[in-house]
Motif scaffolding. Structure first.
Motif, short mmCIF file in Angstrom:
data_model
loop_
_atom_site.label_atom_id
_atom_site.label_comp_id
_atom_site.label_asym_id
_atom_site.label_seq_id
_atom_site.Cartn_x
_atom_site.Cartn_y
_atom_site.Cartn_z
N LYS A 1 44.08 71.89 48.94
CA LYS A 1 45.48 71.72 49.36
C LYS A 1 46.45 72.44 48.41
O LYS A 1 47.43 73.06 48.86
CB LYS A 1 45.81 70.22 49.40
CG LYS A 1 47.18 69.93 49.93
CD LYS A 1 47.36 68.45 50.22
CE LYS A 1 48.76 68.15 50.67
NZ LYS A 1 49.69 67.91 49.57
N LEU B 1 46.54 75.99 49.29
CA LEU B 1 47.28 76.21 50.55
C LEU B 1 48.79 76.08 50.32
O LEU B 1 49.59 76.80 50.93
CB LEU B 1 46.82 75.23 51.63
CG LEU B 1 45.37 75.41 52.10
CD1 LEU B 1 44.99 74.35 53.13
CD2 LEU B 1 45.12 76.81 52.68
N VAL C 1 49.89 79.39 49.07
CA VAL C 1 49.84 80.36 50.18
C VAL C 1 51.09 80.25 51.05
O VAL C 1 51.63 81.25 51.51
CB VAL C 1 48.55 80.12 51.02
CG1 VAL C 1 48.62 80.81 52.36
CG2 VAL C 1 47.32 80.56 50.23
N LYS C 2 51.57 79.01 51.24
CA LYS C 2 52.70 78.81 52.16
C LYS C 2 54.05 78.78 51.47
O LYS C 2 55.08 78.56 52.10
CB LYS C 2 52.48 77.49 52.92
CG LYS C 2 51.34 77.63 53.93
CD LYS C 2 51.14 76.38 54.75
CE LYS C 2 50.33 75.37 53.99
NZ LYS C 2 49.78 74.28 54.80
N TYR D 1 50.71 84.63 59.76
CA TYR D 1 49.77 83.61 59.27
C TYR D 1 49.51 82.56 60.36
O TYR D 1 50.44 81.96 60.89
CB TYR D 1 50.40 82.95 58.03
CG TYR D 1 49.51 81.96 57.33
CD1 TYR D 1 48.35 82.38 56.70
CD2 TYR D 1 49.84 80.60 57.30
CE1 TYR D 1 47.53 81.47 56.05
CE2 TYR D 1 49.03 79.69 56.64
CZ TYR D 1 47.89 80.13 56.02
OH TYR D 1 47.08 79.23 55.37
N LYS E 1 46.71 79.46 62.26
CA LYS E 1 45.80 78.34 61.99
C LYS E 1 44.40 78.88 61.64
O LYS E 1 43.73 78.38 60.75
CB LYS E 1 45.75 77.45 63.24
CG LYS E 1 45.05 76.17 63.07
CD LYS E 1 45.72 75.02 63.82
CE LYS E 1 44.98 73.71 63.63
NZ LYS E 1 44.43 73.47 62.31
N ASP F 1 43.74 81.72 60.24
CA ASP F 1 43.79 82.26 58.87
C ASP F 1 43.61 81.12 57.87
O ASP F 1 42.89 81.26 56.88
CB ASP F 1 45.13 82.97 58.61
CG ASP F 1 45.32 84.19 59.50
OD1 ASP F 1 44.29 84.80 59.87
OD2 ASP F 1 46.47 84.51 59.82
N GLU F 2 44.31 80.02 58.14
CA GLU F 2 44.23 78.88 57.23
C GLU F 2 42.79 78.35 57.18
O GLU F 2 42.25 78.05 56.11
CB GLU F 2 45.18 77.77 57.68
CG GLU F 2 45.20 76.62 56.73
CD GLU F 2 46.54 75.93 56.67
OE1 GLU F 2 47.57 76.63 56.52
OE2 GLU F 2 46.56 74.70 56.78
N GLU F 3 42.15 78.28 58.35
CA GLU F 3 40.76 77.79 58.39
C GLU F 3 39.83 78.73 57.61
O GLU F 3 38.90 78.30 56.95
CB GLU F 3 40.30 77.65 59.85
CG GLU F 3 40.90 76.40 60.49
CD GLU F 3 40.86 76.40 62.00
OE1 GLU F 3 41.42 75.48 62.60
OE2 GLU F 3 40.30 77.36 62.60
N ILE G 1 40.67 80.52 55.00
CA ILE G 1 40.88 80.27 53.56
C ILE G 1 40.14 78.99 53.15
O ILE G 1 39.46 78.95 52.13
CB ILE G 1 42.39 80.17 53.23
CG1 ILE G 1 43.07 81.50 53.52
CG2 ILE G 1 42.61 79.75 51.78
CD1 ILE G 1 44.59 81.47 53.40
N ILE G 2 40.26 77.96 53.99
CA ILE G 2 39.60 76.68 53.66
C ILE G 2 38.08 76.88 53.57
O ILE G 2 37.44 76.43 52.63
CB ILE G 2 39.96 75.59 54.71
CG1 ILE G 2 41.46 75.29 54.63
CG2 ILE G 2 39.13 74.33 54.51
CD1 ILE G 2 42.01 74.40 55.73
#
Ligand SMILES: C[S@@+](CC[C@H](N)C(=O)[O-])C[C@H]1O[C@@H](n2cnc3c(N)ncnc32)[C@H](O)[C@@H]1O
Length: 234
Positions: free
Chosen positions: A187, A190, A193-194, A202, A204, A206-208, A210-211
């Motif tokens: 978190k 992230l 990142v945000k 950017y 969802k 992309d976020e997945e 990175i996770i």
């Protein structure tokens, strides 16, 4: 406007976590600024956000100083209102609302949009500009490499050096400070990142991505950064 109320809080979190880096770049930045301060120096912080740099200067200056900040986000300016003895205004880095030669020092931390001509104009003949920014990998090298061609304002230090030279600055000093940052959890990465315009469009997915990368191996929470400090003199 990117810097809304939500991002204001993310920036607080990012700045709080900065002290946990392998080398505290903010300390080095501050050291260089503080040693150039004399009695009643007038200092402007552009893109001041929540006034983080100004608060640091106020707490660490050896002399009384006159502190000013500008930012073009209403939410950011509201967040920094009430900082005692600091004059923060809603204004654009491309049109600085102060007279020629008004400032002894101008500072900028994590600011990519400004007019070097305006900085040159508002600085005294012996004035200096201090920029603390990231290089082409925007402070998160391994994450950035997952998104080739999609980084927003991915620039090497040479870009800023040229901007300043073209505006008339004659002395440019550059310090590269390669560091790693170990984040406590996914978190907190992230949140960084945000907290600034980073990856174009950017999503969802992309976020997945990175996770997935961060969860692949505990060592992926240690991320290389590419900060630099640039000091420009007239
Ligand atoms: C990444 S934040 C950095 C904030 C603060 N310097 C810090 O390090 O915590 C960038 C800031 O620059 C401001 N900014 C962006 N473009 C600007 C412009 N043209 N004029 C003034 N401020 C601007 C944003 O509103 C935001 O507060």
């Amino acid at each position: 406007m990117f810097y809304t109320e939500h991002v204001v809080h993310l920036r607080d979190d990012v700045n709080d976590n900065a002290s946990k880096n392998s080398l505290n770049v903010n300390d080095v930045f501050l050291e260089h600024i503080v040693k150039n301060i004399t009695v009643n120096s007038k200092i402007l912080d552009i893109g001041t956000g929540n006034g983080f740099v100004l608060k640091l200067i106020k707490a660490n200056s050896l002399f009384p100083v006159r502190l000013y900040g500008i930012d073009n986000s209403k939410e950011m300016v509201n967040a920094s209102k009430g900082l005692a003895g600091i004059d923060i205004r809603l204004a654009d880095n491309y049109n600085i609302p102060f007279a020629d030669g008004f400032f002894d020092l101008v500072t900028a931390k994590n600011v990519t949009r400004f007019s070097a001509e305006e900085l040159y104009r508002v600085l005294t003949p012996t004035g200096k500009f201090f920029l603390r920014e990231y290089g082409e990998y925007k402070g998160l090298v391994e994450i950035s490499k997952l998104f080739p061609g999609r980084l927003i304002r991915s620039r090497k230090v040479d870009f800023y050096a040229k901007l300043l030279k073209d505006a008339g600055f004659t002395s440019i000093e550059i310090l590269h400070l390669p560091i790693t940052r170990t984040f406590p959890d996914v978190k907190s990465v992230l949140n960084v990142v945000k907290s600034y315009p980073y990856i174009m469009d950017y999503s969802k997915e992309d976020e997945e991505r990175i996770i997935r990368y961060l969860e692949e191996d505990q060592s992926h929470l240690t991320i290389t950064s590419d900060p630099f400090i640039l000091i420009g003199g007239k």
